[in-house]
Design a protein around this motif. Sequence first.
Motif, mmCIF file in Angstrom:
data_model
loop_
_atom_site.group_PDB
_atom_site.id
_atom_site.type_symbol
_atom_site.label_atom_id
_atom_site.label_comp_id
_atom_site.label_asym_id
_atom_site.label_seq_id
_atom_site.Cartn_x
_atom_site.Cartn_y
_atom_site.Cartn_z
ATOM 1 N N THR A 51 0.195 -4.574 3.627
ATOM 2 C CA THR A 51 -1.031 -3.793 3.467
ATOM 3 C C THR A 51 -1.727 -3.667 4.820
ATOM 4 O O THR A 51 -1.090 -3.786 5.863
ATOM 5 C CB THR A 51 -1.927 -4.417 2.371
ATOM 6 N N HIS A 52 -3.028 -3.423 4.797
ATOM 7 C CA HIS A 52 -3.785 -3.089 6.000
ATOM 8 C C HIS A 52 -4.645 -4.265 6.466
ATOM 9 O O HIS A 52 -4.987 -5.156 5.672
ATOM 10 C CB HIS A 52 -4.674 -1.878 5.722
ATOM 11 N N LEU A 98 -4.495 -1.085 -2.787
ATOM 12 C CA LEU A 98 -4.297 -1.777 -1.517
ATOM 13 C C LEU A 98 -4.392 -0.847 -0.313
ATOM 14 O O LEU A 98 -4.068 -1.229 0.802
ATOM 15 C CB LEU A 98 -2.947 -2.496 -1.511
ATOM 16 N N ARG A 99 -4.857 0.392 -0.524
ATOM 17 C CA ARG A 99 -5.106 1.294 0.603
ATOM 18 C C ARG A 99 -6.241 0.746 1.458
ATOM 19 O O ARG A 99 -7.087 -0.010 0.999
ATOM 20 C CB ARG A 99 -5.516 2.681 0.108
ATOM 21 N N GLU A 100 -6.265 1.174 2.725
ATOM 22 C CA GLU A 100 -7.354 0.806 3.619
ATOM 23 C C GLU A 100 -8.638 1.519 3.196
ATOM 24 O O GLU A 100 -8.617 2.465 2.394
ATOM 25 C CB GLU A 100 -6.971 1.157 5.062
ATOM 26 N N CYS A 101 -9.764 1.075 3.726
ATOM 27 C CA CYS A 101 -11.057 1.687 3.455
ATOM 28 C C CYS A 101 -11.047 3.161 3.866
ATOM 29 O O CYS A 101 -10.455 3.533 4.878
ATOM 30 C CB CYS A 101 -12.152 0.939 4.218
ATOM 31 N N SER A 160 0.867 -1.174 0.000
ATOM 32 C CA SER A 160 0.000 0.000 0.000
ATOM 33 C C SER A 160 0.908 1.229 0.000
ATOM 34 O O SER A 160 1.981 1.209 0.602
ATOM 35 C CB SER A 160 -0.879 -0.007 1.254
ATOM 36 N N VAL A 170 -7.900 -4.699 4.468
ATOM 37 C CA VAL A 170 -7.620 -5.198 3.118
ATOM 38 C C VAL A 170 -7.358 -6.697 3.157
ATOM 39 O O VAL A 170 -7.903 -7.469 2.349
ATOM 40 C CB VAL A 170 -6.420 -4.446 2.504
ATOM 41 N N PHE A 174 -15.138 -0.707 -1.745
ATOM 42 C CA PHE A 174 -13.875 -1.121 -1.134
ATOM 43 C C PHE A 174 -13.467 -2.508 -1.621
ATOM 44 O O PHE A 174 -12.321 -2.733 -2.028
ATOM 45 C CB PHE A 174 -14.031 -1.098 0.388
ATOM 46 N N VAL A 200 -10.000 -3.431 -3.778
ATOM 47 C CA VAL A 200 -8.892 -4.256 -3.285
ATOM 48 C C VAL A 200 -8.781 -5.559 -4.069
ATOM 49 O O VAL A 200 -7.668 -6.051 -4.307
ATOM 50 C CB VAL A 200 -9.013 -4.520 -1.766
#
Length: 234
Positions: free
Chosen positions: A150-151, A80-83, A56, A154, A123, A127
């Motif tokens: 990543t988070h 791949l960023r978080e929500c 991410s 995710v 979201f 992803v």
Amino acid sequence: MKSYLIHLIRHGVAEGNMLGQYIGRTDSPLCEQGIEQLLQIKQNQEYPAAQAYYSSPLTRCVQTMQILYPHAKPVLLDGLRECDFGDWEGKTAKELEGDPAFLRWMESGQQAAPPNGEDSRAFLYRVCSAFEQLVEELLRSGMTSAAVVTHGGVMMALLASYGLPRASAYEWMTEPGCGYTLRVTPGLWMRSMVAEVIATIPHGEQSAPREHTVVDLAREAANRAYGKEHSPEN
């Protein structure tokens, strides 16, 4: 038959995590305790080797990659960023408990979109698209392994969507700096778009758990870290 390993790793503890904040799109860096924790885990246990690296683009993930794989130059995947928690970014559940929209969101199982934020469908589509792109690149590259930082949210979404054995998103929760190894077999992926979850990360004394125990280990870690109560994704 040739297969490919993808190591999904959750980033270390960020400053916003320490405060109990929702930090989806917020670019909160690792806190000092998070850095120390990652260094300690790395010293005492083993992270799997990889030929390709993805992350991410948010600082807490890039920092985690630098600590765990200092030689790596990861490809940064925006998907791949978080929500995105919208208006709730940077706030705690305590601060939001009087917000009717937040209560509805909690009652819906976080399916609705936070105000000015990202709903669960958007979201998940984002992803999953990024992960499928990653898998296709790996299959074409000739390399057989990749590490991905990543988070938590995710990872839960990806493992619930593609992981075998099947388990709910909640059952794939994992602690900071930890994760799972997936084995992608081209024929199975092309036919059913699923990947076998074969091990937990990092590798300690039990570095190669039997495949059918992986979900049990995940459930134990989730219960130990979170219990049944909600915790902000990060």
